[in-house]
Design an enzyme around this catalytic site. Structure first.
Site, PDB file in Angstrom:
ATOM      1  N   ALA A  68     -36.190  40.919 -28.846  1.00  0.00           N
ATOM      2  CA  ALA A  68     -35.946  42.272 -29.372  1.00  0.00           C
ATOM      3  C   ALA A  68     -35.925  43.226 -28.174  1.00  0.00           C
ATOM      4  CB  ALA A  68     -37.023  42.654 -30.380  1.00  0.00           C
ATOM      5  N   LYS A 124     -30.911  51.579 -20.284  1.00  0.00           N
ATOM      6  CA  LYS A 124     -29.784  51.796 -21.214  1.00  0.00           C
ATOM      7  C   LYS A 124     -30.094  52.858 -22.263  1.00  0.00           C
ATOM      8  CE  LYS A 124     -27.654  47.294 -20.673  1.00  0.00           C
ATOM      9  NZ  LYS A 124     -27.001  46.151 -21.308  1.00  0.00           N
ATOM     10  N   VAL A 143     -27.702  34.786 -23.784  1.00  0.00           N
ATOM     11  CA  VAL A 143     -27.141  35.980 -23.163  1.00  0.00           C
ATOM     12  C   VAL A 143     -27.232  35.876 -21.621  1.00  0.00           C
ATOM     13  CG1 VAL A 143     -27.513  38.473 -22.906  1.00  0.00           C
ATOM     14  CG2 VAL A 143     -27.507  37.443 -25.177  1.00  0.00           C
ATOM     15  N   SER A 147     -21.943  42.768 -11.171  1.00  0.00           N
ATOM     16  CA  SER A 147     -20.959  43.820 -11.467  1.00  0.00           C
ATOM     17  C   SER A 147     -20.194  44.281 -10.226  1.00  0.00           C
ATOM     18  CB  SER A 147     -21.641  45.016 -12.135  1.00  0.00           C
ATOM     19  OG  SER A 147     -22.107  44.658 -13.400  1.00  0.00           O
TER      20      SER A 147
HETATM   21  P1  ATR Z   1     -35.687  44.786 -22.112  1.00  0.00           P
HETATM   22  O1  ATR Z   1     -35.983  45.848 -21.120  1.00  0.00           O
HETATM   23  O2  ATR Z   1     -34.241  44.560 -22.348  1.00  0.00           O
HETATM   24  O3  ATR Z   1     -36.467  44.956 -23.379  1.00  0.00           O
HETATM   25  P2  ATR Z   1     -37.508  42.737 -21.347  1.00  0.00           P
HETATM   26  O4  ATR Z   1     -38.606  43.717 -21.512  1.00  0.00           O
HETATM   27  O5  ATR Z   1     -37.485  41.938 -20.080  1.00  0.00           O
HETATM   28  O6  ATR Z   1     -36.109  43.422 -21.437  1.00  0.00           O
HETATM   29  O7  ATR Z   1     -37.616  41.763 -22.591  1.00  0.00           O
HETATM   30  C1  ATR Z   1     -36.570  41.310 -23.318  1.00  0.00           C
HETATM   31  C2  ATR Z   1     -37.095  40.350 -24.348  1.00  0.00           C
HETATM   32  O8  ATR Z   1     -37.657  39.199 -23.714  1.00  0.00           O
HETATM   33  C3  ATR Z   1     -38.164  40.894 -25.270  1.00  0.00           C
HETATM   34  O9  ATR Z   1     -37.825  40.463 -26.561  1.00  0.00           O
HETATM   35  C4  ATR Z   1     -39.428  40.218 -24.780  1.00  0.00           C
HETATM   36  O10 ATR Z   1     -40.415  40.003 -25.766  1.00  0.00           O
HETATM   37  P3  ATR Z   1     -41.588  41.081 -26.026  1.00  0.00           P
HETATM   38  O11 ATR Z   1     -40.979  42.140 -26.866  1.00  0.00           O
HETATM   39  O12 ATR Z   1     -42.644  40.316 -26.725  1.00  0.00           O
HETATM   40  O13 ATR Z   1     -42.013  41.564 -24.675  1.00  0.00           O
HETATM   41  C5  ATR Z   1     -38.891  38.900 -24.350  1.00  0.00           C
HETATM   42  N1  ATR Z   1     -39.789  38.216 -23.422  1.00  0.00           N
HETATM   43  C6  ATR Z   1     -39.930  38.457 -22.103  1.00  0.00           C
HETATM   44  N2  ATR Z   1     -40.853  37.621 -21.569  1.00  0.00           N
HETATM   45  C7  ATR Z   1     -41.283  36.826 -22.586  1.00  0.00           C
HETATM   46  C8  ATR Z   1     -42.225  35.756 -22.687  1.00  0.00           C
HETATM   47  N3  ATR Z   1     -42.914  35.332 -21.629  1.00  0.00           N
HETATM   48  N4  ATR Z   1     -42.396  35.173 -23.898  1.00  0.00           N
HETATM   49  C9  ATR Z   1     -41.725  35.595 -24.986  1.00  0.00           C
HETATM   50  N5  ATR Z   1     -40.828  36.600 -24.955  1.00  0.00           N
HETATM   51  C10 ATR Z   1     -40.598  37.207 -23.775  1.00  0.00           C
END
Ligand code: ATR
Length: 277
Positions: free
Chosen positions: A131, A65, A214, A16
């Site tokens: 999610a 956010k 994304v 950004s």
């Molecule tokens: P945010 O703060 O935007 O939620 P995040 O916690 O890094 O970001 O996670 C975003 C997504 O990546 C979540 O859907 C997370 O799944 P969980 O809800 O099960 O945590 C997914 N994610 C991150 N690491 C993962 C992994 N090793 N396997 C599967 N999903 C993962």
């Protein structure tokens, strides 16, 4: 000189500052845009800095956010997304009536990224992975575009179920189970690291699908590479990022004499700027 920030944790990867500083220069605006890694307990003070005109505007990224919302005077967002990525001061001529406003430009960023490549979601079967923080914005944008179905799968099922409470139309699918789709979107953070792998059997996906990630850094995640190898259409999150930033810049530059703000140009030079990292 006006000061802008992007806040998050981690924040190192954020492009950004590069983008906004370029646009400030192009538009002869005397401003500087920096990144700042923060803790949740820093939010109140940062909002106060906007109130006191020490900071003009803030972009918010993972994981704040949602947690910035209680500190705002108003959040002009959909109830469903509960996600703010742009904060600025709305100035009113009446003394003492300025307001700290939060908006969400991710929804528009996602929509414009699809319009940019002329991909129509209408009547399509959409499969969402993840999610996390950005997922509700994407669902919101998708629902406005009339897909036939939105399926969603997340490692932690509870988070998928929470999203279904907000968006009852979505269909939850067990993690690791891939249903027939036209477009699949990775909204998880899996792919940021080189060895990250999503539980997809790419050979079982029939041809001619659209894979959207994304993530834009790396440019091609394993998810996109595997899809590309098999001839599917692919797209990363770069244009979504650029369009959300463009809309944030417009909001930041609203002034009494420029009521709709300045829409900075997205051209080859801007896109090239983001490639050098
Ligand atoms: P945010 O703060 O935007 O939620 P995040 O916690 O890094 O970001 O996670 C975003 C997504 O990546 C979540 O859907 C997370 O799944 P969980 O809800 O099960 O945590 C997914 N994610 C991150 N690491 C993962 C992994 N090793 N396997 C599967 N999903 C993962």
């Amino acid at each position: 000189m006006k000061k802008y920030l992007v806040i998050g944790n981690p924040i190192d990867h954020s492009l950004s500052p590069k983008l906004h500083n370029y646009w400030f220069k192009e538009n002869n605006i005397d401003a500087v845009y920096e990144k700042k890694q923060i803790k949740e307990s820093d939010i109140e003070e940062l909002i106060l800095a906007i109130r006191n005109d020490q900071i003009e505007g803030i972009n918010v990224t993972v994981p704040f956010k949602n947690s910035v919302i209680p500190f705002l005077d108003k959040a002009e967002i959909s109830e469903k997304t509960q996600s703010v990525n742009t904060i600025y001061k709305e100035r009113n001529s009446l003394k003492g009536s300025d307001k700290i406003v939060g908006r969400n430009t991710d929804i528009l960023g996602f929509r414009y990224s699809l319009e940019h490549i002329k991909y129509s979601v209408k009547g399509k079967k959409i499969f969402l992975l993840g999610a996390g923080g950005v997922t509700p914005s994407i669902i919101y944008a998708l629902e406005e575009m009339g897909p036939s179905v939105i399926m969603l799968s997340n490692r932690t099922k509870k988070k998928a179920e929470d999203l279904k409470k907000l968006f009852p139309q979505i269909e939850i699918v067990e993690w690791g189970n891939i249903k027939d789709f036209d477009m699949i979107i990775n909204t998880t953070s899996l792919g940021l690291k080189e060895n990250d792998k999503l539980p997809i059997n790419y050979d079982q996906v029939s041809p001619g699908k659209f894979f959207y990630d994304v993530i834009y850094n790396p440019k091609k995640t394993n998810f996109l590479l595997e899809a590309e190898k098999r001839g599917h259409q692919i797209e990363n999150g770069k244009m979504m990022f650029v369009y959300q930033a463009q809309e944030a810049f417009r909001l930041f530059t609203i002034a009494p004499n420029i009521e709709s703000g300045i829409l900075p140009l997205i051209n080859k030079k801007v896109l090239k700027l983001l490639e050098n990292d």
